[in-house]
Design an enzyme around this catalytic site. Structure first.
Site: not given
Length: 459
Positions: A155, A231, A361
Site C-alpha cells: 500500500k 521505521e 519533527e
C-alpha cells in the site's frame, strides 16, 4: 471509484487511479497466498536474476521515473534522480543477498547431536510506505521480501501511488510471476491495512511512517502476534564542535537538512553549534540557504513544495510559534509567486532551549540553531527526545566525533557527512523511532524466520 493525484508544486491533477477498498485488499492477499508456494521454492539464483533485471530496468528508466516522482511528490529533479538510483540499488543489493542466505551447522556442547540452522521466508508480507521517498521506500521493502522468498501486498501513500505502480510494472517486465507483488492504491489506508492485519494469512507487516501511526499498527499487530518492522519518526540532532571544518559542516548541513526539502525522517532538525563557531557557521550556512532556489521541479529549482496545504500550515505555525517564543529568523530563501505549497528554507537562531520545535519533527525546510559549550549538557539535550533515528556529528578530531557518536541515542550517526542511508547498511532507529532494520543483511532477516533441526548423532 478513483482518486486524483495532485502535483503539490502546481496543484494540477497528474492522474487518477483506482480507489481500492477492503475487498481489493483481500483479493491481493488471495493472490499473494496462491503465489507463495511457488515463489518460496523458486531457486535463489532465479529470484536474484529477477531482482538484477529490475535494477537494470530502473536505471534504464531513471529519467522517466524521476519526472514521475517530481510530479506526484514535488521534489526537485536532482533529488528525484538521486532517489531512483538509490532505490534501484536495493534491488541490486538484495539480488546479491538472495544467493547468500546463510545458515549454521555445529555440534551441541553435550555431544550426541548436530544442529542445523536455516532461514525460511516469513510468508505473505504487508508493506506500507510513505509519500516522501515513493521509490526508495518501496524497493527497500520489496527487495528483501522477494530475496527471502516472500510474497507481498503493497500500500503506497495516496499522495504518491504512481511510482509504486511504475515499479510494479518494471518487476513484471523483469519476469516476476503474477501475484507475487500486488499494489493496492487507496484513500482508505486504515481499512486496507486493518484488513491485512486481521487476515491470518498475512504474517509480516513492514511500515514506514509516523510514530503515532506505528503505535496504532503495533497494537493491532499484537492481536495476532504479527512479525513487525517499523521505521518511524525522527528528530535528528546536528552537532558542530569548536574545531570542525566549517565548510564541510555547512556542506553536510545542506544535505542533512534540505534533501527533499527537509521532508525526511533522517533530516537534521536540531542544530547544536559550539558557541565559539556559531556566528561563523550561521553566516556561511545562512548564505548557502539564501542561495537555494525554490519552485517547481520543471523549472530546475533545488527545493520543491511541501506535500500538502496541511503540511504548509503545520510548518508555518511551528516557525511562528518559535519566533513568538524569542527565536529570530537569521536567513531565508525566496519563494515563487506560484500556487504550490512552497515554504521558504529558513534558519532560526536564538532558539529557546525548551522550544517545541526542538522536540518535534519539523518535516520541512527549517533549521533551528542553538549553541553549546558544555559537552555534558550537550549530550543531555541531544538525548532528551523520544526519537532516536539519526544524528550527525562534525568535528576536526575523529576520535572526539566517534565518542560523541557513541554517546548519542540513535540508530545511525553520520560522522563528518550529512547522509547516512546506504543499501549495504542497517537502516533503523532506537526508542520511539522504530523496530528492526532495513538494508544490509539485517534487511533480509526481517523477512525470514530462523529455525533449526536437531539431528541425532551417535558417537
Amino acid at each position: 471509484m478513483t482518486f486524483e493525484v495532485i502535483d503539490p508544486a502546481t496543484l494540477e491533477v497528474v492522474a487518477t487511479v483506482d480507489d481500492q477498498g477492503v475487498p481489493d485488499a483481500v483479493e491481493a492477499v488471495d493472490a499473494a497466498t496462491e503465489a507463495f508456494p511457488g515463489w518460496r521454492t523458486t531457486p535463489p539464483r532465479q529470484r536474484s536474476e529477477i531482482l538484477h533485471r529490475a535494477f537494470a530496468l530502473m536505471i534504464r528508466d531513471r529519467d522517466e521515473l524521476a519526472r514521475l516522482i517530481s510530479r506526484e511528490n514535488g521534489k526537485s529533479l536532482s533529488d528525484a534522480a538521486g532517489e531512483v538510483t538509490y532505490a534501484a540499488e536495493f534491488f541490486r543489493w538484495f539480488a546479491e543477498e538472495a544467493v547468500r542466505p546463510g545458515g549454521d551447522f555445529g555440534e551441541s556442547p553435550a555431544g550426541g547431536t548436530r544442529t542445523l540452522v536455516t532461514h525460511r521466508p516469513v510468508g505473505v508480507a504487508a508493506l506500507v510506505t510513505p509519500w516522501n521517498f515513493p521509490a526508495a521506500m518501496i524497493t527497500r521493502k520489496i527487495g528483501p521480501a522477494l530475496a527471502a522468498g516472500c510474497t507481498a501486498v503493497v500500500k503506497p501513500a495516496a499522495e504518491t501511488p504512481l511510482t509504486a505502480l511504475a515499479i510494479a510494472r518494471l518487476l513484471t517486465e523483469a519476469g516476476l510471476p503474477d501475484g507475487v507483488i500486488t499494489v493496492v492504491t487507496t484513500t482508505d489506508a486504515s481499512g486496507v491495512v486493518g484488513a491485512w492485519l486481521d487476515d491470518e494469512r498475512v504474517r509480516k507487516i513492514s511500515f514506514t511512517g509516523s510514530t503515532a501511526v506505528g503505535r496504532v499498527l503495533l497494537r493491532h499487530a499484537a492481536d495476532r502476534v504479527v512479525n513487525s518492522s517499523m521505521e518511524l519518526g525522527g528528530n535528528a540532532p546536528f552537532i558542530v564542535t569548536d574545531d570542525a571544518d566549517l565548510d564541510a559542516a555547512v556542506a553536510g548541513a545542506m544535505i542533512a537538512k534540505f534533501r527533499n526539502g527537509g521532508q525526511a525522517c533522517t533530516a537534521a532538525n536540531r542544530f547544536y553549534v559550539h558557541a565559539s563557531v556559531a556566528a561563523a557557521f550561521t553566516a556561511r550556512f545562512g548564505a548557502a540557504v539564501e542561495r537555494l532556489t525554490v519552485g517547481p521541479a520543471a523549472g530546475g529549482a533545488a527545493i520543491g513544495p511541501l506535500i500538502s496545504a496541511a503540511a504548509l500550515r503545520r510548518v508555518t505555525q511551528r516557525v511562528d510559534e518559535t519566533v513568538a517564543a524569542g527565536a529570530r529568523i537569521s536567513h531565508r530563501a525566496a519563494t515563487p509567486d506560484a500556487p504550490g505549497h512552497f515554504y521558504p528554507p529558513t534558519v532560526l537562531v536564538d532558539v529557546p532551549a525548551g522550544a517545541a520545535i526542538l522536540r518535534e519533527e519539523i518535516f520541512g525546510p527549517v533549521a533551528a540553531i542553538t549553541t553549546w559549550t558544555s559537552e555534558d549538557e550537550l549530550l543531555k539535550s541531544v538525548n532528551d527526545s523520544e526519537y532516536g533515528l539519526a544524528a550527525y556529528v562534525f568535528s576536526g578530531d575523529l576520535m572526539h566525533a566517534l565518542r560523541l557518536g557513541e554517546a548519542i541515542d540513535a540508530g545511525m550517526v553520520g560522522v563528518n557527512r550529512g547522509l547516512v542511508s546506504d543499501p549495504s547498511a542497517p537502516f533503523g532507529g532506537v526508542k520511539q523511532s522504530g523496530l528492526g532494520r532495513e538494508g544490509a543483511r539485517d534487511g533480509l532477516r526481517e523477512f525470514q524466520e530462523t529455525r533449526y533441526l536437531s539431528v541425532d548423532w551417535p558417537a
